[in-house]
Write an enzyme that holds these catalytic residues in place. Structure first.
Site, short mmCIF file in Angstrom:
data_model
loop_
_atom_site.label_atom_id
_atom_site.label_comp_id
_atom_site.label_asym_id
_atom_site.label_seq_id
_atom_site.Cartn_x
_atom_site.Cartn_y
_atom_site.Cartn_z
N GLY A 37 65.39 44.80 56.13
CA GLY A 37 64.72 43.81 56.99
C GLY A 37 65.65 43.36 58.11
N ASP A 57 69.45 38.15 47.50
CA ASP A 57 69.01 39.35 46.80
C ASP A 57 68.18 38.90 45.60
OD1 ASP A 57 68.70 41.51 45.09
OD2 ASP A 57 70.65 42.37 45.59
N TYR A 145 60.96 55.45 44.46
CA TYR A 145 59.93 54.61 45.08
C TYR A 145 58.61 54.70 44.31
CZ TYR A 145 57.38 52.42 48.96
OH TYR A 145 56.62 51.58 49.74
N TYR A 159 51.55 41.41 32.56
CA TYR A 159 51.53 39.95 32.71
C TYR A 159 50.10 39.42 32.78
CZ TYR A 159 56.44 38.80 33.02
OH TYR A 159 57.76 38.56 32.69
#
Ligand code: UDP
Length: 319
Positions: A37, A57, A145, A159
């Site tokens: 970013g 982080d 990824y 969850y």
């Protein structure tokens, strides 16, 4: 109005989402470790009293700030970027996602997770509906990824099932627009930057592989709508533009939009590069009433204007 935390806030998509949430009157805390970013993406947001930036982080820092909504976008996203740091990519999509879900659970908040069309791998079903399980190489160069995002999705569903957490998964297809990093190696940014610098456009392989390109304003509108949707919204959800192009056609369109001759240099196709990709967006249409509106030709014009500005090149090439 709600308090939102956006991880990956200084990224290409994250920063546009921050702007949209601020415009929708939310208070926003943006988190980013600035690994891919860039602070300049938050220049507009920095002027708002309702925005706060935290450089941290996500996988290592202390607790996430309290919020009503968490948008988890932190991750390297271009193939060269995630392949430079495969461990960090797995960490942010694994540990990072876990930490976001834990924070949401603690604060009884809603979560929107950025997943990816890469969960479909090199797809055998075309276009790709959310019901398709994918065709992914678990040990290939892209697996940090692909599998990182697939693990993230699995965590979300765990969850949701185990704790009843309100989690929404966005499977984001190729997106382009202003604030892309000129050096991040993606096809649209590479072609524009190469054309502006008077270089041939690097087409990998035959150029017959396909992608479908969503303009960033459309994509972020979809993400925000997913965050605003009622709790019963069906997840996961594809977000992308279903108009499909070969890479060679994209090169031609970029050259035409730049007004430069069509010159390509053929480079080898990277390993495991998907041959075709196109979202089936019937779910997003039905659940959110969302569909993209900006055609590639139009989106390229504003993206090129941004790159001219960023690279300080005039109409005739490098200044
Ligand atoms: N590509 C290309 N030239 C470039 C960069 C990418 O031909 O300079 C191709 C790449 O091989 C892939 C497609 O364009 O087939 C999209 O690549 P990108 O890295 O933008 O995203 P992906 O969809 O592969 O994650």
């Amino acid at each position: 109005m709600a308090r939102a935390v956006v991880t990956g806030a200084a990224g290409f998509l994250g920063s546009h989402l921050v702007d949209t949430l601020l415009a929708d009157a939310h208070d926003v805390v943006g988190l980013d470790n600035l690994s891919t970013g860039r602070r300049q993406n938050l220049r507009a947001a920095a002027g708002s009293a309702r925005f706060r930036f935290v450089r941290a982080d996500l996988t290592r820092s202390a607790r996430l700030p309290a919020a009503d909504r968490y948008y988890h976008l932190a991750s390297p996203a271009s193939p060269p970027a995630y392949q430079r740091d495969p461990v960090g990519t797995l960490r942010v999509n694994g540990v990072g996602t876990l930490r976001v879900l834990e924070a949401a659970r603690r604060h009884d908040a809603r979560v929107v997770i950025s997943s990816t069309s890469e969960v479909y791998g090199d797809p055998l079903v075309h276009p790709q509906p959310e019901s398709y399980w994918g065709h992914v190489n678990p040990i290939g160069l892209r697996s940090c990824y692909d599998e990182g995002k697939r693990f993230g999705e699995a965590l979300c569903m765990a969850y949701r099932r185990q704790y009843g957490l309100d989690v929404r998964i966005a499977r984001i297809f190729n997106t382009y627009g202003p604030r892309m990093d000129p050096e991040d190696g993606r096809v649209v940014s590479n072609f524009i930057v190469q054309g502006l610098r008077g270089r041939p456009l690097t087409v990998y392989g035959s150029g017959r592989q396909t992608r479908s390109f969503c303009y960033v304003s459309d994509l972020v509108r979809g993400l925000a709508a997913l965050g605003d949707a009622k709790k019963s919204v069906v997840t996961p959800m594809n977000l992308g533009n279903p108009r499909e192009f070969t890479v060679e056609r994209v090169a031609r369109l970029v050259a035409r939009a730049l007004g430069v001759p069509f010159r390509v240099a053929h480079d080898p196709l990277p390993a495991d590069d998907p041959k075709q990709r196109c979202p089936d967006i019937r779910r997003a249409r039905a659940e959110l009433g969302w569909s993209p509106t900006v055609p590639l030709e139009e989106g390229l014009t504003s993206t090129i204007a941004y790159f001219r500005d960023t690279l300080q090149v005039g109409r005739r090439g490098v200044a």
